[in-house]
Design a protein around this motif. Sequence first.
Motif, mmCIF file in Angstrom:
data_model
loop_
_atom_site.group_PDB
_atom_site.id
_atom_site.type_symbol
_atom_site.label_atom_id
_atom_site.label_comp_id
_atom_site.label_asym_id
_atom_site.label_seq_id
_atom_site.Cartn_x
_atom_site.Cartn_y
_atom_site.Cartn_z
ATOM 1 N N TYR A 136 0.844 -1.191 0.000
ATOM 2 C CA TYR A 136 0.000 0.000 0.000
ATOM 3 C C TYR A 136 0.875 1.236 0.000
ATOM 4 C CZ TYR A 136 -3.571 -3.327 1.403
ATOM 5 O OH TYR A 136 -4.421 -4.402 1.448
ATOM 6 N N ASN A 142 -2.135 -3.570 6.511
ATOM 7 C CA ASN A 142 -3.187 -2.577 6.324
ATOM 8 C C ASN A 142 -3.193 -1.534 7.457
ATOM 9 O OD1 ASN A 142 -4.133 -4.545 8.086
ATOM 10 N ND2 ASN A 142 -6.256 -4.221 7.509
ATOM 11 N N ALA A 202 -3.544 0.755 -3.150
ATOM 12 C CA ALA A 202 -2.891 -0.558 -3.157
ATOM 13 C C ALA A 202 -2.159 -0.744 -4.483
ATOM 14 C CB ALA A 202 -3.934 -1.659 -2.984
#
Length: 142
Positions: free
Chosen positions: A73, A88, A107
Amino acid sequence: MCKTIVLLGVFVLALALLIGCDAGGGSGTTDGGDTGDRTAPTAPSNLTATPVSSTQIDLAWGASWDENGVTGYKVFHGSVEIGQSTTNSYSHTGLNVNTTYIYKVSAYDAAGNDSIASNTVSAKPKDIDPPTKPTGLKAEIS
């Protein structure tokens, strides 16, 4: 008959090269290592920003999905990439207490495909530091 087979073989090879197949029976990638993956991951969901101190904001989001896997990410403050994460979550540190920080996350996969950005959130670091002790105070009794 042999000329027909040779011409047919040349035609099949030319057709395979024209449509991008690996006529040698290899991995199916074209020259340059292109895997053919042109599908971006889904956008990260439900981005949240939680002030945890006067110099740190923690970010968390719902995971993205990609048929070949999400590699990581990219974290943005405004439009500037400030870091990357393979999970995350992300901790943004070294912040100023009186500044509002605006974030979004995208992402990416191994082929370099970037998702669209998550929702945008903003937060200010917590003003949790106690005030400094006053100095030079004098008491008078009257």
